[in-house]
Scaffold this active site. Sequence first.
Site, PDB file in Angstrom:
ATOM      1  CD  GLU A   1       6.546  24.518  38.161  1.00  0.00           C
ATOM      2  OE1 GLU A   1       7.241  25.539  38.041  1.00  0.00           O
ATOM      3  OE2 GLU A   1       7.022  23.371  38.130  1.00  0.00           O
TER       4      GLU A   1
ATOM      5  CG  ASP B   1      12.480  28.342  40.458  1.00  0.00           C
ATOM      6  OD1 ASP B   1      13.558  27.951  39.981  1.00  0.00           O
ATOM      7  OD2 ASP B   1      11.486  28.590  39.759  1.00  0.00           O
TER       8      ASP B   1
END
Length: 396
Positions: A149, A165
């Site tokens: 990210e 996640d």
Amino acid sequence: MRKRLHLPAIVAALVTAAGLLTAGSSTPAAAVPATIPLQISNKSGRGDALYIYNLGTNLATGQQGWADAAGNFHAWPAGGNPPTPAPDASIAGPANGQSLTIRMPKFSGRVYFSYGQKLVFKLTTGGLVQPAVQNPSDPNRNILFSWSEYTLNDSGLWINSTQVDMFSVPYAVGVQPTGGTTKSTGHLKPGGYNAFFNSLRGQSGGWGGLIQTAPNGGTLRALSPLYGVETGGLPANAMDDYVNRVWSKYSSQTLTVTPFTDQPNTKYFGRVSGNTMNFTNSAGQTVTSFQKPDSASIFGCFKLLDAPNDLVRGPISRTLCAGYNRSTLLVNPNQPDPNNANFYKDGITNQYSKKVHEQMVDGKAYGFAFDDVGAHEALVHDGNPAQAYLTLDPFN
């Protein structure tokens, strides 16, 4: 079909970025060009094809879309209900032992990478449907993939390695400042990939239930404990004993939270009354309250530990979330605990995050959403980036 897009790691990165920007940036906005190069190096040792995706929000327009290899932005077309296939945004990645350089535009988004198969993306009327492999019917369930990210804006680049996640593909990220030395994070220790999964399998309490395998029996990933609880892979009461002990302790003692490192006099004081932990400020006024959290709230840093983007409840909740996941709330009544020697020592803790951190060369990781409390996250930043790096590391 999942309705909720869970992006805690990038939220955490942006909060960290906001904190850094508040402290001031010596780099003029003009120093950051419209795009910067991202060098992707495939050192995985795998022979299967690699696919790259650069997806996110265009910070100039607010539109969601993808960037091609040259850094050109393409807005997503309108989606449907049921979801419709998204345009193929894949970029052919480098073969094992090779590198490829693409351009990163001013985005807040993700760089996905998958082995062997292209990822399946669809569009709803609300936008892009991200892969959700905790759902057994997700079309990406049996694909080996992960993502980094990042945010690139006029104040610089923030890019992270995330396991919020899931823990799947070993990789690291880096940024080279103009005229400076490259900063990197995310590399596993030698043998760290297998060591993580072996440790998780051997952990009592059902933690091995987080691991997902491919139809051929090969290891694909370990889901986060939040998704483990949601899917039944991890017992829903995994953190209950610890929460009960915290509740007992702070029924008769005070928990002091100092959420801002640059504001040591801003303190909040927590005491438990019944099923509620109330926080007061230095004037004795109640500023926010938390109900007794369940395991999902702790692992996801949401629901009963929701953290709005404000200056009171959000910062307190972030600190509590870190304290619960790291199991430091019983050993230190002053939070956040600055001593990482206290982290994960209790028998009831976030074993997933503990094991991720144990296998990192620099000890840093995004093992849960607010792992940036105390700067323990796998994030690199520079206000004057010349180039970014994404290195796909060996699995063994």
